[in-house]
Design a protein around this motif. Structure first.
Motif, PDB file in Angstrom:
ATOM      1  N   SER A 173       0.766  -1.121  -0.336  1.00 20.76           N
ATOM      2  CA  SER A 173      -0.145  -0.103  -0.239  1.00 20.76           C
ATOM      3  C   SER A 173       0.807   1.334   0.101  1.00 20.76           C
ATOM      4  N   GLU A 174       0.226   2.036  -0.095  1.00 24.47           N
ATOM      5  CA  GLU A 174       1.346   3.914  -0.022  1.00 24.47           C
ATOM      6  C   GLU A 174       2.266   3.769   1.090  1.00 24.47           C
ATOM      7  N   ASN A 175       1.993   3.138   2.320  1.00 20.41           N
ATOM      8  CA  ASN A 175       3.319   3.390   3.595  1.00 20.41           C
ATOM      9  C   ASN A 175       3.822   2.060   3.267  1.00 20.41           C
ATOM     10  N   GLU A 176       3.717   1.403   2.078  1.00 25.40           N
ATOM     11  CA  GLU A 176       4.633   0.269   2.105  1.00 25.40           C
ATOM     12  C   GLU A 176       5.219   0.137   1.108  1.00 25.40           C
ATOM     13  N   LYS A 177       4.837   0.614   0.819  1.00 22.29           N
ATOM     14  CA  LYS A 177       6.210   1.157  -1.259  1.00 22.29           C
ATOM     15  C   LYS A 177       7.879   1.018  -1.273  1.00 22.29           C
ATOM     16  N   PRO A 178       8.215   0.253  -1.352  1.00 26.86           N
ATOM     17  CA  PRO A 178      10.039   0.617  -1.363  1.00 26.86           C
ATOM     18  C   PRO A 178      10.170   1.903  -1.583  1.00 26.86           C
ATOM     19  N   VAL A 179      12.121   1.838  -1.362  1.00 23.67           N
ATOM     20  CA  VAL A 179      12.409   3.142  -1.035  1.00 23.67           C
ATOM     21  C   VAL A 179      13.258   3.045  -1.786  1.00 23.67           C
ATOM     22  N   ALA A 180      13.890   1.858  -2.338  1.00 24.95           N
ATOM     23  CA  ALA A 180      14.401   1.525  -3.833  1.00 24.95           C
ATOM     24  C   ALA A 180      14.223   1.079  -4.474  1.00 24.95           C
ATOM     25  N   PHE A 181      15.189   0.799  -5.810  1.00 26.84           N
ATOM     26  CA  PHE A 181      15.063  -0.348  -6.651  1.00 26.84           C
ATOM     27  C   PHE A 181      16.298  -0.243  -7.937  1.00 26.84           C
ATOM     28  N   ILE A 182      16.608  -1.451  -7.276  1.00 27.65           N
ATOM     29  CA  ILE A 182      18.354  -1.875  -8.612  1.00 27.65           C
ATOM     30  C   ILE A 182      17.800  -2.549  -9.603  1.00 27.65           C
ATOM     31  N   ILE A 183      18.064  -1.765 -11.163  1.00 27.57           N
ATOM     32  CA  ILE A 183      17.695  -2.676 -11.954  1.00 27.57           C
ATOM     33  C   ILE A 183      18.791  -2.686 -12.458  1.00 27.57           C
ATOM     34  N   ILE A 184      18.642  -3.991 -12.805  1.00 28.32           N
ATOM     35  CA  ILE A 184      20.578  -5.348 -13.361  1.00 28.32           C
ATOM     36  C   ILE A 184      19.625  -5.205 -15.246  1.00 28.32           C
ATOM     37  N   LEU A 185      20.970  -5.003 -15.165  1.00 24.83           N
ATOM     38  CA  LEU A 185      21.391  -4.727 -16.803  1.00 24.83           C
ATOM     39  C   LEU A 185      22.639  -5.641 -17.595  1.00 24.83           C
ATOM     40  N   ILE A 186      22.039  -6.050 -18.593  1.00 27.69           N
ATOM     41  CA  ILE A 186      23.158  -6.740 -18.998  1.00 27.69           C
ATOM     42  C   ILE A 186      24.037  -5.877 -20.637  1.00 27.69           C
ATOM     43  N   ASP A 187      24.640  -5.599 -20.337  1.00 28.51           N
ATOM     44  CA  ASP A 187      25.679  -4.639 -21.455  1.00 28.51           C
ATOM     45  C   ASP A 187      25.959  -5.282 -22.483  1.00 28.51           C
ATOM     46  N   THR A 188      25.069  -5.156 -23.683  1.00 29.53           N
ATOM     47  CA  THR A 188      25.542  -5.921 -24.619  1.00 29.53           C
ATOM     48  C   THR A 188      26.270  -5.938 -25.490  1.00 29.53           C
ATOM     49  N   GLU A 189      27.551  -4.569 -25.078  1.00 30.78           N
ATOM     50  CA  GLU A 189      28.659  -4.085 -25.351  1.00 30.78           C
ATOM     51  C   GLU A 189      29.493  -5.504 -25.159  1.00 30.78           C
ATOM     52  N   ILE A 190      29.329  -6.100 -24.098  1.00 32.03           N
ATOM     53  CA  ILE A 190      29.944  -7.381 -23.107  1.00 32.03           C
ATOM     54  C   ILE A 190      29.009  -8.476 -23.734  1.00 32.03           C
ATOM     55  N   LYS A 191      28.148  -8.618 -23.497  1.00 28.55           N
ATOM     56  CA  LYS A 191      27.446  -9.961 -23.654  1.00 28.55           C
ATOM     57  C   LYS A 191      25.782 -10.232 -24.018  1.00 28.55           C
ATOM     58  N   ARG A 192      25.911 -10.637 -25.455  1.00 26.03           N
ATOM     59  CA  ARG A 192      24.039 -10.904 -25.413  1.00 26.03           C
ATOM     60  C   ARG A 192      23.315 -11.807 -25.074  1.00 26.03           C
ATOM     61  N   SER A 193      23.890 -12.752 -24.738  1.00 32.20           N
ATOM     62  CA  SER A 193      23.338 -14.689 -24.245  1.00 32.20           C
ATOM     63  C   SER A 193      23.736 -15.008 -23.373  1.00 32.20           C
ATOM     64  N   ASP A 194      23.129 -16.280 -22.955  1.00 39.63           N
ATOM     65  CA  ASP A 194      23.346 -16.840 -21.262  1.00 39.63           C
ATOM     66  C   ASP A 194      23.934 -15.862 -20.506  1.00 39.63           C
ATOM     67  N   TYR A 195      22.926 -15.124 -19.617  1.00 41.57           N
ATOM     68  CA  TYR A 195      24.082 -13.799 -19.271  1.00 41.57           C
ATOM     69  C   TYR A 195      22.749 -14.920 -17.500  1.00 41.57           C
ATOM     70  N   GLU A 196      22.211 -15.424 -18.125  1.00 41.23           N
ATOM     71  CA  GLU A 196      20.817 -15.117 -16.600  1.00 41.23           C
ATOM     72  C   GLU A 196      21.221 -15.693 -15.880  1.00 41.23           C
ATOM     73  N   LEU A 197      21.953 -17.035 -15.595  1.00 36.43           N
ATOM     74  CA  LEU A 197      22.741 -17.400 -14.084  1.00 36.43           C
ATOM     75  C   LEU A 197      23.774 -16.640 -13.544  1.00 36.43           C
ATOM     76  N   ASP A 198      24.458 -15.940 -14.687  1.00 37.75           N
ATOM     77  CA  ASP A 198      25.508 -14.764 -14.178  1.00 37.75           C
ATOM     78  C   ASP A 198      24.040 -13.766 -12.727  1.00 37.75           C
ATOM     79  N   VAL A 199      22.896 -13.556 -14.186  1.00 42.15           N
ATOM     80  CA  VAL A 199      22.057 -12.766 -12.875  1.00 42.15           C
ATOM     81  C   VAL A 199      21.500 -13.324 -11.899  1.00 42.15           C
ATOM     82  N   GLY A 200      21.039 -14.407 -11.723  1.00 43.24           N
ATOM     83  CA  GLY A 200      21.018 -15.437 -10.490  1.00 43.24           C
ATOM     84  C   GLY A 200      21.896 -15.312  -9.073  1.00 43.24           C
ATOM     85  N   ALA A 201      22.839 -14.993  -9.707  1.00 41.71           N
ATOM     86  CA  ALA A 201      24.143 -15.208  -8.825  1.00 41.71           C
ATOM     87  C   ALA A 201      24.483 -14.197  -8.179  1.00 41.71           C
ATOM     88  N   ALA A 202      24.077 -12.936  -8.921  1.00 37.21           N
ATOM     89  CA  ALA A 202      24.499 -11.534  -8.944  1.00 37.21           C
ATOM     90  C   ALA A 202      23.156 -11.156  -7.731  1.00 37.21           C
TER      91      ALA A 202
END
Ligand SMILES: Cc1cc2nc3c(=O)[nH]c(=O)nc-3n(C[C@H](O)[C@H](O)[C@H](O)COP(=O)(O)O)c2cc1C
Length: 189
Positions: free
Chosen positions: A76-105
């Motif tokens: 509800s309004e007074n229980e909302k998260p106060v922050a978000f972290i967005i996890i991005l994949i930098d496609t200039e580094i890798k374009r596939s097979d990154y899901e397991l890395d995301v899980g660990a991080a």
């Protein structure tokens, strides 16, 4: 609390105190993420910290909470998260097979956060196009996952499943999270 106890204690949190998280703590969580295992040590993940109130409210509009019990898992309004972290994949580094890395991080973030009294919710149900637009995220980055954060304002309980793995709220509004029994997940060959 040792690591094993923290792993067992950690629960997804969907009610948060309206108390700001220090930038230094948010950075500490990303430092934990950065030390996670990564396939071939390529480390394709980048992060955005969202903790400006206006932007948090904007991201909040584009995530969905607790499908099994909707709308009762939505903060509800007074229980909302106060922050978000967005996890991005930098496609200039890798374009596939990154899901397991995301899980660990992500798990490193969850456990380090728990130790600080901060609850997290992994938001897979995200309108990524809307979040990209709201935060002006370059197309170079794949928006993989969003993590909601805040000091905990609920205490869900874990239990062995008994016929259903669907989480539920009891008559007091406490969230119960059934886990498959240890004996049921260890195959005997
Ligand atoms: C990949 C993934 C996506 C998830 N997406 C959502 C989501 O969009 N909304 C939500 O409320 N919870 C989401 N969750 C949280 C799960 O519902 C939660 O982990 C599960 O019910 C088990 O509870 P626990 O984390 O307390 O063990 C997600 C979890 C994972 C691993």
């Amino acid at each position: 609390m040792g690591i094993y106890e923290t792993i067992l204690a950690r629960r997804t949190i969907r009610k948060f105190k309206q108390e700001k998280i220090d930038d230094s703590i948010l950075k500490k969580l990303l430092n934990a993420a950065r030390h996670a295992p990564s396939a071939a040590n390529i480390q394709p993940i980048k992060y955005i910290i969202v903790n400006d109130e206006e932007k948090v409210n904007e991201v909040f509009k584009h995530v969905k909470w607790a499908a099994y019990i909707a709308p009762h898992g939505t903060p509800s309004e007074n229980e909302k998260p106060v922050a978000f972290i967005i996890i991005l994949i930098d496609t200039e580094i890798k374009r596939s097979d990154y899901e397991l890395d995301v899980g660990a991080a992500a798990q490193n973030i969850f456990l380090a956060a728990w130790e600080e009294g901060i609850g997290t919710c992994w938001m897979g149900a995200v309108n990524r196009d809307a979040v990209r637009k709201a935060l002006n995220i370059d197309n170079r980055y794949i928006i993989n996952t969003v993590i909601a954060l805040g000091y905990m304002a609920e205490a869900p309980v874990v239990e062995d499943e008994n016929g259903s793995i669907k989480y539920y709220k009891d008559e007091k509004g406490v969230l119960h999270v059934p886990k498959r029994k240890l004996d049921d997940i260890i195959l005997k060959l």
